[in-house]
Design a protein around this motif. Structure first.
Motif, mmCIF file in Angstrom:
data_model
loop_
_atom_site.group_PDB
_atom_site.id
_atom_site.type_symbol
_atom_site.label_atom_id
_atom_site.label_comp_id
_atom_site.label_asym_id
_atom_site.label_seq_id
_atom_site.Cartn_x
_atom_site.Cartn_y
_atom_site.Cartn_z
ATOM 1 N N LYS A 55 -4.597 -0.446 -9.422
ATOM 2 C CA LYS A 55 -5.982 -0.089 -9.122
ATOM 3 C C LYS A 55 -6.126 0.888 -7.961
ATOM 4 O O LYS A 55 -6.309 2.084 -8.147
ATOM 5 N N ASP A 56 -6.030 0.393 -6.732
ATOM 6 C CA ASP A 56 -6.407 1.234 -5.595
ATOM 7 C C ASP A 56 -5.413 1.212 -4.448
ATOM 8 O O ASP A 56 -5.743 1.642 -3.337
ATOM 9 N N ASN A 57 -4.203 0.719 -4.674
ATOM 10 C CA ASN A 57 -3.240 0.653 -3.574
ATOM 11 C C ASN A 57 -2.063 1.618 -3.750
ATOM 12 O O ASN A 57 -1.013 1.438 -3.169
ATOM 13 N N ASN B 234 0.871 -1.178 0.000
ATOM 14 C CA ASN B 234 0.000 0.000 0.000
ATOM 15 C C ASN B 234 0.907 1.227 0.000
ATOM 16 O O ASN B 234 1.654 1.446 0.944
ATOM 17 N N TYR C 191 1.840 5.347 -0.573
ATOM 18 C CA TYR C 191 1.519 6.765 -0.632
ATOM 19 C C TYR C 191 2.746 7.432 -1.246
ATOM 20 O O TYR C 191 3.843 7.363 -0.676
ATOM 21 N N LYS D 220 -1.984 4.420 -14.312
ATOM 22 C CA LYS D 220 -2.952 3.892 -15.280
ATOM 23 C C LYS D 220 -2.262 2.949 -16.268
ATOM 24 O O LYS D 220 -2.796 1.887 -16.604
ATOM 25 N N ARG E 109 -1.640 5.907 -3.785
ATOM 26 C CA ARG E 109 -2.220 7.255 -3.710
ATOM 27 C C ARG E 109 -1.136 8.266 -4.034
ATOM 28 O O ARG E 109 -0.033 8.225 -3.473
#
Length: 429
Positions: free
Chosen positions: A290-292, A266, A268, A285, A294
């Motif tokens: 996907k979503d891990n 995860n 950041y 992209k 930021r």
């Protein structure tokens, strides 16, 4: 000895036609079926190993223009007469018994026969003892760092590198390097990129690089990328485990962040340069992350505090202890100075930390330069100065990354934050 290109010391603009050279050699006419046997025989003859023609990228057996039944086996280029005075006695005996005659053969050498280093040596003044043929490849871009004394020939140097960086027959077949650039000045201190000029090739600075299992696209003229750090990127990524939380403070276009995310961490990730941030988001992209991961576009200190707060919020308001497992700080010129952001960064969470059994605190991987003869001591002292607290020596490792100048090396110091650092009172301005 290899054939040198014609000297062109007065050349100011590249003229490929000026590098044509004709070489005349003598050859032995041999029946086609016996060529291999003749070569083997003359090579094994006493003192005759150098009687055959032997030059890089050139054949020593060629077609015979007078007959399809015979071929020409070329002799050394220093054989200057049909009497073969320079050929060894043993070699002459074999030629007389097996050959059908002596012939002249003409070899036409073109510009692309020589390497970039050989052509540039023929052009540059003799007082310039080094040939600037080294570059770093960034996708289709060859990135050079020419010293001032070579700048009058920069256009020629760029074009020769573009043409002859690898042996090629057709100049248009070189599909790897399409643009040659030269660094103009030191790295931009705010956004970490070099100003550069195009020396040769396409005016296209959008590079694509594959590294650590990811694809990266970016504008090389506006972001920082160093292909020489590939090994260092992989070294740190190997230390991150799946599901760990990684905070990349100076992420650039994502060489640490994206592979870590693909590994299942995860992440950041932040960069102050808005162009780097833009390309990092594009690369997320491009790599179908996907979503891990930021992304942020903040100052480094602000981001550290923001990332800590956002992770706390993501953990349902922070009623349990949770922090990052790793902070990556790859800004070697000034990263140590940003370590002051950790002082008191978890001050409000001290009670939760203690109630949780004092779990392990984050590892910080901070890149830096050192000119010291005792770099470990130098780096530790600078960390203590920035954080206001001594480093835990037992959990600290200083890794040498690479030499960047004769008296300047790059290091990565990995150390664990201590309670004294993260729960301390912040310093007054």
């Amino acid at each position: 000895m290899p054939f040198p290109p014609p000297a062109q010391k007065a050349m100011t603009m590249l003229n490929r036609e000026a590098f044509k050279r004709t070489i005349k050699v003598y050859a032995v006419r041999i029946p086609s079926a016996k060529v291999m046997a003749f070569q083997k025989q003359i090579r094994s003859a006493l003192c005759a190993k150098s009687d055959l023609f032997n030059q890089p990228k050139l054949r020593n057996v060629v077609d015979d223009g007078e007959s399809k039944e015979t071929r020409l086996v070329l002799l050394r280029s220093d054989v200057t007469s049909p009497e073969l005075k320079e050929v060894s006695d043993e070699g002459k005996k074999i030629i007389e018994s097996e050959g059908l005659g002596i012939a002249e053969h003409v070899i036409d050498l073109q510009y692309d026969y020589w390497t970039s280093e050989e052509v540039l040596r023929a052009i540059l003044p003799d007082e310039l003892t080094e040939v600037p043929s080294a570059f770093t490849a960034v996708g289709h871009i060859a990135h050079m760092n020419l010293r001032e004394e070579y700048l009058p020939w920069k256009g020629i140097i760029g074009q020769v590198i573009l043409d002859l960086m690898v042996p090629i027959v057709d100049l248009q077949k070189n599909k790897t390097i399409k643009t040659v650039v030269n660094k103009l000045d030191a790295i931009d201190t705010t956004f970490r990129f070099f100003k550069m000029e195009i020396l040769a090739g396409e005016d296209n600075m959008i590079a694509e690089v594959k590294e650590s299992g990811c694809r990266f696209r970016f504008d090389f003229s506006q972001v920082y990328w160093n292909s020489r750090l590939h090994t260092e990127h992989d070294r740190l990524i190997q230390q991150f485990a799946k599901n760990e939380y990684v905070c990349d403070v100076f992420a650039g276009v994502g060489p640490f962040a994206l592979p870590a995310a693909k590994k299942g961490c995860n992440v950041y990730a932040n960069d102050l340069n808005p162009v780097s941030y833009k390309w990092m988001m594009e690369n997320i992209k491009l790599n179908k992350i996907k979503d891990n991961l930021r992304g942020y576009n903040l100052d480094g200190r602000e981001f550290i505090h923001k990332a800590i707060a956002d992770l706390d919020l993501a953990m349902n308001g922070g009623d349990k202890w949770k922090t990052f497992d790793h902070f990556v700080m790859n800004l070697p010129a000034t990263a140590i100075e940003f370590l002051d952001a950790f002082r008191g960064a978890y001050k409000s969470k001290k009670t939760i930390y203690e109630q949780s059994g004092s779990p392990k605190l984050p590892m910080v991987h901070c890149h830096c330069f050192s000119k010291s003869s005792t770099p470990n001591i130098d780096i530790m002292e600078r960390i203590q100065h920035a954080t206001g607290e001594p480093v835990d020596a037992a959990s600290t490792f200083v890794h040498w990354v690479r030499k960047v100048a004769p008296n300047k090396d790059m290091y990565c110091v990995s150390f664990r934050l201590t309670p004294d650092m993260i729960f301390a009172e912040t310093r007054s301005a």
